[in-house]
Design an enzyme around this catalytic site. Structure first.
Site, mmCIF file in Angstrom:
data_model
loop_
_atom_site.group_PDB
_atom_site.id
_atom_site.type_symbol
_atom_site.label_atom_id
_atom_site.label_comp_id
_atom_site.label_asym_id
_atom_site.label_seq_id
_atom_site.Cartn_x
_atom_site.Cartn_y
_atom_site.Cartn_z
ATOM 1 C CG ASP A 82 -13.455 2.678 4.834
ATOM 2 O OD1 ASP A 82 -12.627 2.693 3.910
ATOM 3 O OD2 ASP A 82 -13.181 3.065 5.985
ATOM 4 N NE ARG B 2 -3.840 -0.066 2.153
ATOM 5 C CZ ARG B 2 -4.743 0.161 3.101
ATOM 6 N NH1 ARG B 2 -4.881 -0.691 4.112
ATOM 7 N NH2 ARG B 2 -5.510 1.224 3.047
HETATM 8 C C1 S3P Z 1 -9.283 5.875 8.102
HETATM 9 C C2 S3P Z 1 -9.335 6.679 7.002
HETATM 10 C C3 S3P Z 1 -9.718 6.203 5.648
HETATM 11 C C4 S3P Z 1 -10.453 4.882 5.723
HETATM 12 C C5 S3P Z 1 -9.771 3.903 6.630
HETATM 13 C C6 S3P Z 1 -9.685 4.457 8.042
HETATM 14 C C7 S3P Z 1 -8.853 6.441 9.397
HETATM 15 O O1 S3P Z 1 -8.548 6.035 4.876
HETATM 16 O O2 S3P Z 1 -10.588 4.351 4.432
HETATM 17 O O3 S3P Z 1 -10.500 2.696 6.661
HETATM 18 O O4 S3P Z 1 -9.082 5.811 10.441
HETATM 19 O O5 S3P Z 1 -8.277 7.540 9.382
HETATM 20 P P1 S3P Z 1 -7.860 7.283 4.129
HETATM 21 O O6 S3P Z 1 -7.494 8.278 5.132
HETATM 22 O O7 S3P Z 1 -6.654 6.733 3.455
HETATM 23 O O8 S3P Z 1 -8.881 7.772 3.163
#
Ligand code: S3P
Length: 443
Positions: A318, A124
């Protein structure tokens, strides 16, 4: 946890249930209370793999965390400068939130640390945090010049920056706000649209100089220690989403999901389903830990296809795999665009959602930044795979309870990453779910 789930069309979902504590808020509660001064009490903590990884890492840096029960923790904060050098690599397991938030915290520490995890997380993108942290003066090394984990962080003095994030990512924002607590000067982060704001809410409630104004947030080194937390984590709307879609898509369902976090940066799925014609009502409950909470009351009925894109997407990022399932039952075309971030989640969720739903007969096509679904389609039970992605596993389970015949989901153990009681919750709502492991399947 079961390797394989078998799920059958079981009729309307009727009843009342809760969902486990919010994953994003659980991670933050453990991290922030670890650097507070004094003991924090965390209730309704998500006892899932990802949050356990965060907890184990904080322990490895000298924080005592007592488990009063699997969902109730007492965290004995060591203060802003009290973390100590871990004597091993820090294992983030499969959790992007763990790796990205902790990289920000660790960048300003006076010791060396290494963040690693599963093969999935090593694939990732990490440049999104490594680049701005390096601009702050952090010394971070990773594969391919810091684009991928493992990440090695060497002590250095951080200086505040003003940073314009190219994508609205709460993980990136939180990483930089945490680094800002250890930097000289005022760190300013601009986001292109609203991303979840749990970090700002929780840190400021603990007395940290973290503020938000529109899409701009600031942080700086606190003058005083952070106050401990006393928090009941709200139910995770991302987990509630599976039940919301199931109850919206199956006629005659009548479901109440209690005590769900309804922070506006997270409720895109409720709005999307309502716009598609679902009947979802909210009954407000007292705030928990500075976060709004409500019971969600949903009943099944006719859905219609719609277009989704722009800022709304971030507030349901999500939930898009399970929105695709809802779209298969909606009248007309549903288009999801501007969702290219889905390609760098636990899996490439555009590709995996499309390929698995096609096996069940869905009329779904992949696009570069989303998908197009034509409905309504009667889904057929099929053999499908989670690809090791918890949200896909549960989206497929929802498709399975709508489909004719039996659906078998392989690699289903990952539901425990975010919803450890998923199968039990479904069963309590009269859904027919069987849990099998490889050994019993091959007998
Ligand atoms: C999250 C932010 C989101 C989300 C992840 C949890 C977090 O990702 O998709 O499941 O807890 O800050 P991104 O910040 O990469 O969009």
């Amino acid at each position: 946890m079961a390797d394989i789930l078998k799920i059958s069309n079981s009729g309307p979902l009727i009843g009342r249930c809760g969902v486990p504590g919010d994953k994003s808020i659980s991670h933050r509660a453990v991290i922030f209370s670890s650097i507070a001064e004094g003991s924090s009490r965390i209730r309704n903590f998500l006892d899932g793999h990802d949050c356990r990884a965060t907890m184990n890492i904080m322990r490895a840096m000298g924080v005592r965390i007592d488990e009063i029960s699997s969902t109730q923790l007492e965290v004995h904060g060591v203060g802003l400068d009290g973390l100590r050098e871990p004597n091993d690599v820090l294992n983030c397991d499969n959790s992007g939130t763990t790796m990205r938030l902790l990289a920000g915290l660790l960048a300003g520490q006076e010791f060396v640390s290494v963040l690693n995890g599963t093969a999935q997380i090593r694939g990732r993108p990490m440049a999104r945090i490594v680049d701005p942290l390096r601009t702050m003066g952090a010394q971070i090394h990773g594969r391919q010049n810091g684009r991928y984990a493992p990440l090695t962080i060497v002590p250095s003095r951080l200086s505040a920056i003003e940073y314009k994030m190219p994508v609205a990512s709460a993980q990136v924002k939180s990483c930089l706000l945490l680094a800002g607590l250890f930097a000289h000067g005022l760190t300013v982060v601009h986001q292109p649209g609203p991303a979840r704001d749990h970090t700002e809410r929780m840190l400021s409630s603990m007395g940290a100089p973290v503020t938000a104004l529109g899409n701009t947030t600031h942080s700086e080194r606190p003058q005083d220690p952070l106050n401990p937390l006393n928090i009941i984590i709200p139910g995770d709307i991302s987990s509630a989403a599976f039940l919301l879609v199931a109850a919206s898509a199956v006629p005659d369902s009548q479901l109440t999901i209690v005590d769900v976090g309804v922070n506006a940066t997270r409720t895109g799925i409720v709005d999307a389903l309502s716009e598609m014609g679902a009947d979802i009502r909210r009954r407000s409950r007292p705030h928990q830990g500075g976060e709004p909470v409500a019971d969600l009351i949903v009943s099944g009925g006719g859905l219609r296809g719609l277009d989704f894109g722009g800022e709304q997407l971030v507030t349901m990022i999500d939930e898009l795999p399970v929105l695709a399932v809802a779209a298969t039952q909606a009248e007309g075309r549903t288009v999801v665009r501007d969702a290219q971030e889905l390609r760098v989640k636990e899996t490439d969720r555009i590709a995996t959602t499309v390929s698995e739903l096609k096996k069940m007969g869905a009329h779904i096509q992949e696009t570069p930044d989303g998908f197009i679904v034509d409905g309504p389609t009667p889904l057929n039970g099929a053999e499908v795979d989670s690809h090791g992605d918890h949200r896909l596993a549960m989206a497929l389970a929802v498709a399975g309870l709508i489909a004719e015949g039996e659906t078998t989901i392989y690699n289903a153990h990952v539901t425990a990453d975010s919803f450890p009681d998923f199968e039990t919750t479904l069963r309590a709502l009269n859904v027919e779910v069987q849990e099998l492991d490889w050994a019993s399947e091959n007998e």
